[in-house]
Design a protein around this motif. Structure first.
Motif, PDB file in Angstrom:
ATOM      1  N   UNK A 139     -95.592  36.794 -25.569  1.00  0.00           N
ATOM      2  CA  UNK A 139     -94.511  35.804 -25.538  1.00  0.00           C
ATOM      3  C   UNK A 139     -93.417  36.225 -24.559  1.00  0.00           C
ATOM      4  N   UNK A 140     -93.133  37.519 -24.530  1.00  0.00           N
ATOM      5  CA  UNK A 140     -92.112  38.017 -23.602  1.00  0.00           C
ATOM      6  C   UNK A 140     -92.501  37.732 -22.154  1.00  0.00           C
ATOM      7  N   UNK A 141     -93.770  37.946 -21.816  1.00  0.00           N
ATOM      8  CA  UNK A 141     -94.212  37.704 -20.441  1.00  0.00           C
ATOM      9  C   UNK A 141     -94.125  36.213 -20.102  1.00  0.00           C
ATOM     10  N   UNK A 142     -94.517  35.380 -21.032  1.00  0.00           N
ATOM     11  CA  UNK A 142     -94.467  33.932 -20.802  1.00  0.00           C
ATOM     12  C   UNK A 142     -93.031  33.473 -20.556  1.00  0.00           C
ATOM     13  N   UNK A 143     -92.091  34.056 -21.295  1.00  0.00           N
ATOM     14  CA  UNK A 143     -90.685  33.662 -21.169  1.00  0.00           C
ATOM     15  C   UNK A 143     -90.093  34.054 -19.817  1.00  0.00           C
ATOM     16  N   UNK A 144     -90.750  34.955 -19.102  1.00  0.00           N
ATOM     17  CA  UNK A 144     -90.238  35.420 -17.813  1.00  0.00           C
ATOM     18  C   UNK A 144     -90.660  34.536 -16.643  1.00  0.00           C
ATOM     19  N   UNK A 145     -91.449  33.526 -16.922  1.00  0.00           N
ATOM     20  CA  UNK A 145     -91.946  32.687 -15.833  1.00  0.00           C
ATOM     21  C   UNK A 145     -90.866  31.748 -15.311  1.00  0.00           C
ATOM     22  N   UNK A 146     -90.690  31.782 -14.004  1.00  0.00           N
ATOM     23  CA  UNK A 146     -89.789  30.869 -13.310  1.00  0.00           C
ATOM     24  C   UNK A 146     -90.619  30.186 -12.232  1.00  0.00           C
ATOM     25  N   UNK A 147     -90.776  28.884 -12.338  1.00  0.00           N
ATOM     26  CA  UNK A 147     -91.652  28.142 -11.426  1.00  0.00           C
ATOM     27  C   UNK A 147     -93.064  28.728 -11.425  1.00  0.00           C
ATOM     28  N   UNK A 148     -93.494  29.162 -12.596  1.00  0.00           N
ATOM     29  CA  UNK A 148     -94.851  29.667 -12.745  1.00  0.00           C
ATOM     30  C   UNK A 148     -95.045  31.116 -12.357  1.00  0.00           C
ATOM     31  N   UNK A 149     -93.991  31.766 -11.862  1.00  0.00           N
ATOM     32  CA  UNK A 149     -94.093  33.156 -11.424  1.00  0.00           C
ATOM     33  C   UNK A 149     -93.221  34.051 -12.302  1.00  0.00           C
ATOM     34  N   UNK A 150     -93.719  35.241 -12.591  1.00  0.00           N
ATOM     35  CA  UNK A 150     -92.980  36.189 -13.423  1.00  0.00           C
ATOM     36  C   UNK A 150     -91.809  36.770 -12.637  1.00  0.00           C
ATOM     37  N   UNK A 151     -90.614  36.665 -13.206  1.00  0.00           N
ATOM     38  CA  UNK A 151     -89.409  37.218 -12.588  1.00  0.00           C
ATOM     39  C   UNK A 151     -88.716  38.132 -13.587  1.00  0.00           C
ATOM     40  N   UNK A 152     -88.531  39.389 -13.207  1.00  0.00           N
ATOM     41  CA  UNK A 152     -87.868  40.371 -14.068  1.00  0.00           C
ATOM     42  C   UNK A 152     -86.482  40.695 -13.508  1.00  0.00           C
ATOM     43  N   UNK A 153     -85.548  41.056 -14.407  1.00  0.00           N
ATOM     44  CA  UNK A 153     -84.185  41.360 -13.988  1.00  0.00           C
ATOM     45  C   UNK A 153     -83.756  42.752 -14.410  1.00  0.00           C
ATOM     46  N   UNK A 154     -83.027  43.442 -13.521  1.00  0.00           N
ATOM     47  CA  UNK A 154     -82.633  44.832 -13.740  1.00  0.00           C
ATOM     48  C   UNK A 154     -81.170  45.044 -13.353  1.00  0.00           C
ATOM     49  N   UNK A 155     -80.631  46.164 -13.787  1.00  0.00           N
ATOM     50  CA  UNK A 155     -79.264  46.506 -13.411  1.00  0.00           C
ATOM     51  C   UNK A 155     -79.182  47.975 -13.015  1.00  0.00           C
ATOM     52  N   UNK A 156     -78.491  48.231 -11.919  1.00  0.00           N
ATOM     53  CA  UNK A 156     -78.255  49.607 -11.501  1.00  0.00           C
ATOM     54  C   UNK A 156     -77.249  50.262 -12.445  1.00  0.00           C
ATOM     55  N   UNK A 157     -77.409  51.551 -12.653  1.00  0.00           N
ATOM     56  CA  UNK A 157     -76.451  52.309 -13.446  1.00  0.00           C
ATOM     57  C   UNK A 157     -76.224  53.641 -12.742  1.00  0.00           C
ATOM     58  N   UNK A 158     -74.988  54.089 -12.737  1.00  0.00           N
ATOM     59  CA  UNK A 158     -74.681  55.366 -12.106  1.00  0.00           C
ATOM     60  C   UNK A 158     -75.510  56.467 -12.767  1.00  0.00           C
ATOM     61  N   UNK A 159     -76.150  57.330 -11.985  1.00  0.00           N
ATOM     62  CA  UNK A 159     -76.986  58.374 -12.582  1.00  0.00           C
ATOM     63  C   UNK A 159     -76.277  59.205 -13.648  1.00  0.00           C
ATOM     64  N   UNK A 160     -75.017  59.562 -13.412  1.00  0.00           N
ATOM     65  CA  UNK A 160     -74.283  60.353 -14.407  1.00  0.00           C
ATOM     66  C   UNK A 160     -74.114  59.565 -15.705  1.00  0.00           C
ATOM     67  N   UNK A 161     -73.845  58.271 -15.577  1.00  0.00           N
ATOM     68  CA  UNK A 161     -73.707  57.417 -16.753  1.00  0.00           C
ATOM     69  C   UNK A 161     -75.039  57.278 -17.480  1.00  0.00           C
ATOM     70  N   UNK A 162     -76.117  57.201 -16.722  1.00  0.00           N
ATOM     71  CA  UNK A 162     -77.430  57.008 -17.344  1.00  0.00           C
ATOM     72  C   UNK A 162     -77.793  58.168 -18.263  1.00  0.00           C
ATOM     73  N   UNK A 163     -77.325  59.359 -17.944  1.00  0.00           N
ATOM     74  CA  UNK A 163     -77.641  60.525 -18.772  1.00  0.00           C
ATOM     75  C   UNK A 163     -76.887  60.504 -20.097  1.00  0.00           C
ATOM     76  N   UNK A 164     -75.890  59.638 -20.199  1.00  0.00           N
ATOM     77  CA  UNK A 164     -75.175  59.442 -21.462  1.00  0.00           C
ATOM     78  C   UNK A 164     -75.808  58.329 -22.300  1.00  0.00           C
ATOM     79  N   UNK A 165     -76.872  57.740 -21.774  1.00  0.00           N
ATOM     80  CA  UNK A 165     -77.525  56.621 -22.455  1.00  0.00           C
ATOM     81  C   UNK A 165     -78.916  56.996 -22.969  1.00  0.00           C
ATOM     82  N   UNK A 166     -79.230  58.265 -22.964  1.00  0.00           N
ATOM     83  CA  UNK A 166     -80.562  58.708 -23.389  1.00  0.00           C
ATOM     84  C   UNK A 166     -80.677  58.706 -24.917  1.00  0.00           C
TER      85      UNK A 166
END
Length: 255
Positions: free
Chosen positions: A228-255
């Motif tokens: 269901x998750x994959x189906x919900x990602x379809x935009x005009x029939x194509x899978x589109x995923x979204x991401x966000x950059x995070x500062x490397x130092x900040x990312x180590x506080x999110x483990x």
């Protein structure tokens, strides 16, 4: 299926800040010694980072084309399962078995694995930062090496993404489906693979048992939700995923 032959860089359309971009904008300054790593906390969660994983593979091969034609090595990428096995990723070429490990949910152990693997490009699920205290010098060790950290979502799209990756070729979903619905080879099928002129990982005696081991905590209901998750990602029939950059130092506080 080996990504050398199955996938191509032109399968992916990257968009940053609503403008066309490329995989080199996602992983700026990628070099021949970069290593991609993904941290996984729940069953089948890494499927939400499918295109990011595949894009890292393309960077690995395109930066040094002889890896496709001469050495034909598997991409330098690693999966860190936290607190349990959350699904095998051998179909994505996380192979041999040492490329996927399990650690406890102790943030110090997670960072230790990131450092042990020498990861330079890190993907982790979108999580709030915490006041974590790592072992002495472990953060410095990681930050001396980490060039990129990126938040992904197990559903495939983070809130307020910095960039999106869309696949324009259905072949990028083949390994996703093989992860969601693993195929068990018959003895005859396995014997045929072993006769292949070009050795492939599926013919390794430990490949299928290893994937079964890593899938131990994945239920039928979880597989249905992943579909269901994959189906919900379809935009005009194509899978589109979204991401966000995070500062490397900040990312180590999110483990």
């Amino acid at each position: 299926m080996h990504v050398i032959n199955a996938l191509s860089s032109n399968f992916y359309e990257v968009e940053c800040a609503d403008k066309p971009a490329s995989m080199w904008d996602v992983f700026p300054g990628w070099n021949a010694h970069d290593r991609f790593g993904i941290v996984i906390y729940e069953p089948l969660a890494a499927l939400g980072a499918t295109h990011l994983i595949q894009l890292a593979c393309m960077c690995f091969y395109d930066i040094k084309p002889m890896r496709r034609s001469e050495r034909k090595v598997y991409p330098e990428m690693f999966a860190i399962h936290v607190g349990g096995w959350w699904g095998g990723h051998g179909n994505f070429d996380f192979w041999p078995p040492r490329r996927e490990i399990q650690v406890s949910d102790d943030h110090r152990e997670i960072l230790g694995a990131i450092n042990d693997f020498g990861i330079t490009r890190l993907a982790l699920p979108e999580r709030p930062a915490r006041d974590l205290v790592h072992r002495r010098k472990e953060e410095d060790c990681a930050l001396d090496r980490l060039a990129t950290s990126i938040f992904y979502s197990p559903t495939g799209r983070v809130a307020q993404p910095d960039f999106t990756i869309r696949s324009n070729n259905p072949r990028s979903e083949r390994d996703v489906q093989r992860n969601i619905n693993p195929v068990q080879l018959s003895e005859q099928g396995f014997a045929q693979l072993q006769k292949s002129a070009v050795p492939i990982k599926e013919s390794d005696a430990d490949f299928t048992p290893r994937q079964i081991e890593l899938n131990v905590n994945v239920t039928a209901a979880m597989r249905e939700q992943a579909e269901r998750n994959r189906t919900a990602l379809k935009v005009d029939g194509l899978i589109t995923e979204g991401y966000r950059f995070v500062d490397p130092a900040q990312s180590l506080k999110c483990l």
